[in-house]
Design a protein around this motif. Structure first.
Motif, short mmCIF file in Angstrom:
data_model
loop_
_atom_site.label_atom_id
_atom_site.label_comp_id
_atom_site.label_asym_id
_atom_site.label_seq_id
_atom_site.Cartn_x
_atom_site.Cartn_y
_atom_site.Cartn_z
N ALA A 107 7.66 10.40 -12.87
CA ALA A 107 8.27 10.50 -14.14
C ALA A 107 9.57 11.29 -14.35
N THR A 108 9.66 12.38 -13.77
CA THR A 108 10.77 13.23 -13.94
C THR A 108 11.64 12.59 -13.44
N ALA A 109 12.07 12.41 -12.34
CA ALA A 109 12.94 11.29 -11.09
C ALA A 109 13.08 9.77 -11.75
N PHE A 110 12.22 9.48 -12.47
CA PHE A 110 13.05 8.42 -13.53
C PHE A 110 14.05 8.84 -14.31
N LEU A 111 13.28 9.32 -15.41
CA LEU A 111 14.36 10.09 -16.08
C LEU A 111 15.17 11.25 -15.80
N ALA A 112 15.34 11.51 -14.88
CA ALA A 112 16.68 12.21 -13.93
C ALA A 112 18.18 10.86 -13.77
N ALA A 113 16.93 9.79 -13.28
CA ALA A 113 18.05 8.87 -12.95
C ALA A 113 18.44 8.21 -14.70
N LEU A 114 18.58 8.41 -14.98
CA LEU A 114 18.53 7.67 -16.45
C LEU A 114 19.67 8.42 -17.28
N LEU A 115 19.21 9.90 -17.10
CA LEU A 115 20.66 10.50 -17.33
C LEU A 115 21.82 10.66 -16.71
N ILE A 116 21.69 10.72 -15.05
CA ILE A 116 22.79 10.51 -15.18
C ILE A 116 23.66 8.60 -15.17
N LEU A 117 22.64 8.17 -15.21
CA LEU A 117 23.02 6.76 -14.87
C LEU A 117 24.05 6.30 -16.27
N PHE A 118 23.72 7.59 -17.40
CA PHE A 118 23.78 6.57 -18.96
C PHE A 118 25.38 8.14 -19.05
N THR A 119 26.13 8.54 -18.66
CA THR A 119 27.36 9.65 -18.32
C THR A 119 28.74 8.45 -18.19
N PRO A 120 29.43 8.95 -18.54
CA PRO A 120 30.97 8.00 -18.94
C PRO A 120 31.82 8.29 -17.29
N GLY A 121 30.94 9.25 -16.72
CA GLY A 121 31.85 9.88 -15.74
C GLY A 121 31.07 8.86 -14.15
N ASN A 122 29.71 8.37 -14.46
CA ASN A 122 28.09 8.13 -13.45
C ASN A 122 29.11 5.80 -13.68
N ILE A 123 30.25 5.97 -14.55
CA ILE A 123 30.65 4.12 -14.86
C ILE A 123 32.36 4.33 -13.60
N GLY A 124 32.95 5.35 -14.28
CA GLY A 124 33.74 5.55 -13.12
C GLY A 124 33.38 5.32 -11.69
N LEU A 125 32.39 6.25 -11.94
CA LEU A 125 32.36 6.08 -10.22
C LEU A 125 32.17 4.95 -9.39
N ASN A 126 31.44 4.08 -10.42
CA ASN A 126 30.82 3.42 -9.24
C ASN A 126 31.68 1.85 -9.66
N LEU A 127 33.48 2.20 -10.24
CA LEU A 127 34.36 1.40 -10.28
C LEU A 127 35.15 0.92 -9.78
N PHE A 128 35.28 2.35 -9.33
CA PHE A 128 37.29 2.96 -8.43
C PHE A 128 36.67 3.84 -7.62
N PHE A 129 37.52 2.73 -6.28
CA PHE A 129 36.61 3.40 -4.95
C PHE A 129 37.27 4.79 -4.70
N THR A 130 37.45 5.98 -4.75
CA THR A 130 37.94 7.10 -4.37
C THR A 130 37.12 7.92 -3.13
N ILE A 131 37.80 9.41 -2.93
CA ILE A 131 36.64 10.12 -2.19
C ILE A 131 34.88 10.44 -3.09
N ASP A 132 34.97 10.56 -4.13
CA ASP A 132 34.31 10.88 -5.23
C ASP A 132 32.81 10.01 -4.10
N ALA A 133 33.00 8.94 -4.19
CA ALA A 133 32.24 7.98 -4.61
C ALA A 133 31.03 8.69 -2.62
N PRO A 134 32.16 8.42 -1.88
CA PRO A 134 31.73 8.24 -0.69
C PRO A 134 30.97 9.89 -0.83
N LEU A 135 31.69 11.06 -1.37
CA LEU A 135 31.20 12.30 -1.40
C LEU A 135 30.00 12.61 -2.13
N LEU A 136 29.66 11.99 -2.72
CA LEU A 136 28.77 12.31 -3.65
C LEU A 136 27.47 11.39 -2.98
#
Length: 522
Positions: A107-136
């Motif tokens: 239950a906590t893991a599901f909420l953590a995933a939602l909190l991360i998913l619904f951030t503007p930064g996560n949108i960019g992370l999944n859209l632009f291929f820079t070094i941050d995608a493999p690093l994270l």
């Protein structure tokens, strides 16, 4: 029979969530790709991928290797480059769910995933291929694997997987070198894990994992430690008056608020503060997450007092903070979250998530995408047409087998020309300062093309109709061919003057003596 336990229910919900997010983001990625070209840094890294090496001007080699692999698998398709961060982002979310579930339940893991998913930064992370995608991804996987190794410290395979993960992360970005240090520090401060200091598997993991940096260091010894020189510039503070200093300092938390959405960021800071305040009441799980976030975040905050901080620098240190926030909101920490914090951060995050996608869609479907006030999107527009027009000039040169492409523009312009011209030519760049400021000055320059012609692209607003004298003196003659002129919506058009340089007879490589056919010794 279907498992009806609460954990199994949350696991199924997460599986559906992940599948739904993957489908939605795949559709949005294809829409985005149809409306906007690559970002300048993406094209720049793509050009790295055509010349695989153990290091590059500013980064370890992983992003270049991945770009090279994608180019070979997809025929240098833009959708392939966009697909890579989506796959990395999805894998990262699944990894963080696995870590959070291991620590605090599904239950906590599901909420953590939602909190991360619904951030503007996560949108960019999944859209632009820079070094941050493999690093994270590698950082999140290392957090999970180190915890698993601590649970079963005699398991060789867990340590081996952790070693490989640290190594691959190190080849992605230098920041990964911090992780082995955090491992050792945690073993020191955690009474339950202090026996790890006598476990040779820990030290082998640290030594071999960080040892992946060795070929990168070797490459730098062959190139005047250029990556180190570049990195040093990130830590040079400017002398500012108080008003400018205050504005720059406040810019850091303001950008973090936008990247993580206002209430989520406030919740992250609140739970970290309360966790530090109640540190003695926390158990080993929370201490682990706290150690992997707070010290580094405080260090970066202190650094922001003397220099500008890139918004992505602290990204990996927020990962454990999100898990702590979810644990706080689900009652897994010894201090209670008020009802406000249990509902509103996620609501505001979802609102930001929806509005961000709608805003991007609205901009891309209107002339706003060419508005120069929207700098990032403006810079991504019109490159397909730019490449088409530039490629037409290359098709008409009199000596196609003995003609190379040269530009005096930014490194990102050089990379965009290389990617968008149908011929995908090798593009050389003239750096007017005479310094090594990009990978184009690290690679061999036009000095290897003495006797050949050059198709020269120059910003049409700098010296209209005239090439820079430092370039023209290198050729027998210069011929003006015309212009590349691309309208960018309501913004200024992109204009390149195009010249043909006949028979290169010398070239001055940055930091070197002029190259000539005879090159007699002085």
């Amino acid at each position: 029979m279907t498992d009806s336990s609460p954990d199994a229910l949350w696991n199924r919900r997460f599986a559906w969530l992940l599948a739904g997010v993957l489908v939605f983001r795949l559709g949005f990625m294809l829409f985005f790709t149809s409306q906007a070209d690559l970002a300048g840094d993406e094209a720049y890294y793509w050009d790295w991928g055509r010349r695989l090496d153990w290091g590059y001007f500013s980064k370890p080699p992983m992003i270049g290797w991945l770009m090279g692999l994608i180019g070979r698998l997809t025929g240098d398709a833009e959708w392939g480059i966009r697909l890579a961060p989506l796959l990395f982002g999805t894998a990262t979310l699944a990894t963080l769910f696995a870590l959070s579930r291991r620590l605090f339940g599904s239950a906590t893991a599901f909420l953590a995933a939602l909190l991360i998913l619904f951030t503007p930064g996560n949108i960019g992370l999944n859209l632009f291929f820079t070094i941050d995608a493999p690093l994270l991804f590698f950082w999140s996987l290392a957090l999970l694997l180190f915890w698993l190794a601590m649970e079963k410290p005699t398991c060789l395979w867990r340590w081996a997987a952790l070693t490989l993960t640290i190594g691959l992360g190190t080849l992605s970005k230098q920041m990964m070198l911090v992780f082995p240090l955090l491992m050792v520090v945690f073993a020191i401060v955690s009474r339950q894990d202090r026996a790890l200091l006598r476990n040779p598997r820990l030290w082998l993991t640290v030594i071999i994992g960080t040892g992946f940096i060795t070929p990168v260091l070797w490459w730098n010894t062959q190139h005047d430690w250029i990556t180190l020189e570049h990195t040093k510039h990130h830590f040079q503070g400017d002398k500012l008056d108080f008003v400018d200093w205050l504005g720059r300092t406040l810019q850091y938390p303001a950008l973090q608020t936008l990247v993580y959405s206002p209430l989520t960021f406030a919740g992250l800071m609140t739970v970290l503060f309360l966790s530090v305040k109640s540190c003695r009441l926390l158990d080993r799980r929370s201490h682990y997450l706290l150690l992997c976030s707070v010290p580094a975040l405080l260090a970066i905050l202190g650094l922001s007092l003397r220099q500008e901080i890139n918004p992505n620098w602290p990204a990996v240190f927020y990962v454990p903070a999100f898990i702590l926030l979810a644990a706080w909101l689900t009652g897994k920490l010894p201090f209670t979250a008020r009802p406000f914090w249990k509902t509103w951060p996620l609501r505001v995050g979802i609102a930001f998530f929806v509005l961000a996608h709608l805003a991007v869609g609205a901009v891309l479907l209107t002339d706003l995408k060419g508005n120069k006030k929207l700098k990032k999107l403006h810079e991504m527009c019109g490159w397909t047409e730019t490449g088409r027009q530039a490629g037409a000039f290359l098709d008409r040169v009199p000596r196609p087998q003995n003609t190379f492409v040269l530009t005096s523009n930014l490194r990102t312009d050089a990379a965009q020309l290389a990617f968008t011209m149908p011929q995908h030519p090798r593009v050389y760049r003239w750096e007017r300062s005479g310094q090594v400021l990009s990978q184009y000055e690290v690679w061999p320059g036009p000095e290897e093309r003495l006797g050949d012609d050059a198709l020269i692209f120059q910003n049409g607003r700098e010296k209209p109709g005239n090439v820079f004298p430092a370039i023209s003196t290198c050729f027998e003659k210069i011929e003006f061919l015309g212009q590349v002129n691309v309208t960018l919506g309501k913004g200024d058009p992109r204009i390149f003057d195009v010249f043909l340089g006949h028979r290169l007879h010398k070239w001055v490589k940055p930091g070197k003596a002029p190259a000539t056919p005879t090159a007699p010794a002085p």
